[in-house]
Write a protein that holds these residues in place. Sequence first.
Motif: not given
Length: 261
Positions: A127-155
């Motif tokens: 389900s994470m592969a489709f219509d996922n707000r978090a993944v969409h935001l990550l891809m947006e920052r990735f495309v616009t080049g807002q790097v270095p970036l760090y992404f994480h959950c709890s574990a």
Amino acid sequence: MDLTTLPGYVAGFPDELGLRELGGLVSADGRSVRHGLLYRGSALTGLTEEQRARIDALDLRFILDLRALGETEGKPDYVPDGCEYVRIGGMAEEDGTEIDFSPAGIGRLQAKFAEYGPALMNELYASMAFDNRAVHLLMERFVTGQVPLYFHCSAGKDRTGVCAAMLLMALGVPDETVIQEYLLTNEYRARIINLPLDQIPDSVGENERANWAQVNSVSADALQAVLDAIDARYPTREAYFAEEFGMDAETLASLRDRYLE
């Protein structure tokens, strides 16, 4: 496994934090992901002063926290000066409710697993592969080049692992390599996975205690479920990225020129 020999190893942090980068992984065209741009791991909470200094040295411009709100209570991220921080739960129910992976939330999920079987976790992953707000935001920052970036959950293993796979797929890294990188989580978390029964915290529920190794590790089957779900819905990965994220062939080529060397 000697983690220090891996291309993504970042020194100065406990292995179980899972903090590593995607740099050095080889794409299908023979180029490799540039170092120092894409980092993954677990929550940046409870860091020592030295560890905070090491995070500062990464010059992060963006942190995506994939935890549900309940998971962050009393466990705030360390956010370096000048770095944008956004929290969006990485997995959600069909009604949009964030899936909580706090100890209490895991207990509820374990009860669901007992009722519906292990296929439930694979469905959550897919389900994470489709219509996922978090993944969409990550891809947006990735495309616009807002790097270095760090992404994480709890574990830093499930939601984080899927996000890492998305970035690598966009860069044309073969599935085999994507899955190998994903499974490295089991090496980083080996001490936790193999924790003796008498050392498991008393706060852990009985369901989680009985399935300790499974709960604290990752399985290739779960990530494969994501890849299979994408391939079942789209004729090519390029079609998936175009439809899901608006990343056409020209955009993908530009990203690969920017992030590969």
